[in-house]
Structures are given as structure tokens and as C-alpha cells.
Design an enzyme around this catalytic site. Structure first.
Site, PDB file in Angstrom:
ATOM      1  N   GLU A 294       6.245   6.103   6.973  1.00 46.08           N
ATOM      2  CA  GLU A 294       5.789   7.334   6.328  1.00 46.08           C
ATOM      3  C   GLU A 294       4.918   8.134   7.301  1.00 46.08           C
ATOM      4  O   GLU A 294       5.229   9.268   7.629  1.00 46.08           O
ATOM      5  CB  GLU A 294       5.020   7.017   5.051  1.00 46.08           C
ATOM      6  CG  GLU A 294       4.537   8.255   4.298  1.00 46.08           C
ATOM      7  CD  GLU A 294       3.676   7.918   3.091  1.00 46.08           C
ATOM      8  OE1 GLU A 294       3.528   8.797   2.235  1.00 46.08           O
ATOM      9  OE2 GLU A 294       3.147   6.788   3.022  1.00 46.08           O
TER      10      GLU A 294
ATOM     11  N   HIS B 282       8.765   2.938  -7.449  1.00 49.54           N
ATOM     12  CA  HIS B 282       7.604   3.221  -6.594  1.00 49.54           C
ATOM     13  C   HIS B 282       6.725   4.241  -7.311  1.00 49.54           C
ATOM     14  O   HIS B 282       6.861   5.452  -7.129  1.00 49.54           O
ATOM     15  CB  HIS B 282       8.068   3.760  -5.237  1.00 49.54           C
ATOM     16  CG  HIS B 282       6.981   3.844  -4.210  1.00 49.54           C
ATOM     17  ND1 HIS B 282       7.038   3.175  -3.009  1.00 49.54           N
ATOM     18  CD2 HIS B 282       5.807   4.508  -4.187  1.00 49.54           C
ATOM     19  CE1 HIS B 282       5.948   3.437  -2.292  1.00 49.54           C
ATOM     20  NE2 HIS B 282       5.178   4.261  -3.006  1.00 49.54           N
TER      21      HIS B 282
END
Length: 339
Positions: free
Chosen positions: A200, A12
Site C-alpha cells: 500500500e 477488509h
């Protein structure tokens, strides 16, 4: 903390959040773009996070000068090329770089498809020179809305054979994943794997949606999954990969501190959680920092850190043959260093 006999992998990493300070200065000078500083150390506070931000979108403001200097396709190519070179210099064995063509194209009104082509060209040039193992993930930025997401997807699918996956990123709190179900299904039909930023800046419902409706194989962040025990069980049972970004999550105030991060609980539960950098140029870190400083600060044992390192190969978007080749290559490198 890192197992030197096993591949070091970052799954990521946003390449447009990892632009060298020197490159920003040089591109700005080349294209007559105004910057708030004219040397690296003076520029650093404007592009790197020095204290926690009030949220994800405030963190994203740090991209301003990184993408603001992408004045032409050659600039996009350069940034992509340097990302691969820097990943190799960092000691990585494999990296999956992701990028949003619309986000990179927007400041200077470039064509998204031209951006995709330039990024691919830069990555392939660096791969040929370095031998670095790298794959590209194309981002659909939900922040632009559903209609523009179709244009972004069109730009990515024009080069589907050069990508390994599509990611849904951007403003999770205000642009729910359910708006992009058809976009991701089309990407899947073109043979691309799927990862989704979820959990998130939104809660467990966003993670459920990513797994059930969007059929994500991996999740970016997924921090708030810890709030739903049934969701945790589902992620473990389905073998969903979790792309954890410790320092980024502290800097966006997704968690209050490293110690408050749920990565330790993810690993204890058996989730396929991994350790990654997110935007190393903005966070001012590299992958070794995440393993050697951030992970211990998050309460991970040495065994859990190695577990996360091994999970990265398991959930990487590599074929079984490519995974085996990476292991063999690493063993070979170890034998050379021992002799």
C-alpha cells in the site's frame, strides 16, 4: 453489477474506522469529550475524507475522533455491536471485521485485553440478534513497534478461540514486516490465519516479504504488486487472496484515480482479488458503492465485478462447510423472494 444470487462479502473492514457519527456525538457527550462540532453534518468533515490525502498516515488522522470517544469498554462494545448491525442493514451476507486493541485502548489508557473482550462481546450480541455471519480479525499495529506488538498479540491470543485471523497493519513504510515475523508465527501456531497489509505505502519488496517470510494467506491492498511481473505470477500461482479497497486507495493517494487502480489487471491475471470497504465510516462509502460506482470507474467489466464477488467467498477465512452453508442460505433467501 452485484450477483444477487451469490453472497455479498466484505473481507477488509476496520470496525474502528466505521463508527456512526451519531455514536461519536453521544459518546463524547456521555464522557465529557470535546469535539469540533455538535451535530452530524458539522462533524462529518472532521471524520470523513472529502479529498485525497497525501498518504496513508494522513488518512489515519481521520480516526482521531472515532477512537477518541472510546472512553471505556462499553463504548468499545457499542461500536463493535453497531458494526454488525450496520453490515446487515447494508445487505452483507458475511463480514470479517478487524481491529487493533492497542489503537482502540490508547486514547483513554484502556487495557488492550479488555478492549478485545468488549469487542467480542459486542459482536456476539449483535450476531445473536441479527443472525449475521461475522468473524473477527485481530490487528497487530506495527506502528507501535516490536515490543508493544507482543503485548497486543498477548491480548489477542487470550481470546484466540473467538478470532479467525491476525493482521499486520499500520505504518508499512517505516516498520517493515520482517520485524514481526516471530509475532505472526506465534499467531499461526495458535491456529489463527494470517493476512498482512502490504504494497500500500511500500513497494513490491514489502509484498514479497509478506508472502515469503510472513507466509500471509491474504494481502491487504497489494497495489504495488503490479510493478513486479514475477510477483504477480507468484500471487496467482499460490492463490493468495488480495483485499482490494478502491476508494480508500484513491483517498490515501496510493493510486491517482479509480482508473489508475490495478484491480482490473489483477483480475485479468487470475489473481484472487476481492472488493472491500477498508474504513467505510471514514471514506463515506459502503460495499455497494464500491461495487456499483468505484469498480466500474476502475474499468472492471460486469464479469470481472462478479469474479471479484466470487473470489471473496473463495479466500474468506471460513471453513469449506461454512462456505457451503452460506451459499445454501443465499439460495434459500432467493427462493423466498421469488415466491
Amino acid at each position: 453489477m452485484i450477483d444477487p444470487s451469490f453472497p455479498l462479502i466484505d473481507l477488509h473492514r476496520h470496525l474502528d474506522g466505521n463508527v456512526r457519527l451519531r455514536t461519536i456525538l453521544e459518546l463524547a457527550d456521555q464522557h465529557g469529550i470535546s469535539l469540533p462540532a455538535d451535530d452530524e453534518e458539522s462533524l462529518r468533515p472532521f471524520v470523513q475524507v472529502t479529498e485525497p490525502q497525501p498518504g496513508v498516515m494522513a488518512f489515519l488522522e481521520k480516526f482521531r475522533y472515532m477512537v477518541g470517544v472510546l472512553a471505556d469498554y462499553q463504548a468499545c462494545r457499542r461500536v463493535a455491536y453497531e458494526n454488525v448491525v450496520d453490515a446487515q442493514s447494508e445487505g452483507l451476507d458475511y463480514v470479517e471485521l478487524r481491529f487493533s486493541p492497542l489503537f482502540m485502548a490508547e486514547p483513554h489508557h484502556l487495557h488492550p485485553q479488555g478492549v478485545v473482550e468488549a469487542v467480542i462481546d459486542g459482536v456476539e450480541a449483535a450476531r445473536r440478534e441479527t443472525g449475521m455471519k461475522v468473524n473477527l480479525i485481530g490487528i497487530l499495529s506495527r506502528t507501535y513497534g516490536q515490543e508493544l506488538a507482543w503485548k497486543e498479540l498477548e491480548a489477542l491470543l487470550a481470546f484466540a478461540d473467538k478470532l479467525v485471523a491476525v493482521d499486520l497493519a499500520g505504518d508499512e513504510a517505516n516498520y517493515p514486516g520482517e520485524w514481526f515475523t516471530e509475532h505472526l508465527e506465534k499467531a499461526r501456531q495458535q491456529g489463527l490465519r494470517l493476512t498482512v497489509h502490504a504494497g500500500e505505502s511500500a513497494g513490491p519488496a514489502s509484498v514479497w516479504q509478506a508472502v515469503q517470510a510472513l507466509r500471509a494467506e491474504r494481502l491487504g491492498h497489494a497495489v504495488h504488486a503490479i510493478e513486479d511481473p514475477r510477483l504477480m505470477d507468484t500471487l496467482a500461482e499460490r492463490g493468495i487472496g488480495i483485499e482490494v479497497n478502491l476508494t480508500s486507495n484513491v483517498q490515501t493517494s496510493t493510486v491517482s484515480s479509480y482508473a489508475a487502480h490495478p484491480l482490473r489487471q489483477f483480475l485479468a491475471k487470475g489473481l484472487l482479488a476481492t472488493i472491500n470497504t477498508d474504513d467505510p465510516g471514514i471514506s463515506g462509502i459502503d460495499l455497494r458503492y464500491e461495487y456499483e460506482v468505484a469498480a466500474p470507474a476502475a474499468g472492471l467489466s460486469a464479469e470481472q465485478i462478479i469474479q471479484a464477488q466470487r473470489n471473496a467467498l473463495t479466500v474468506s477465512f471460513l471453513s469449506p462447510e461454512e462456505k457451503q452453508a452460506l451459499l445454501i442460505r443465499k439460495v434459500g433467501e432467493g427462493s423466498k423472494s421469488d415466491s
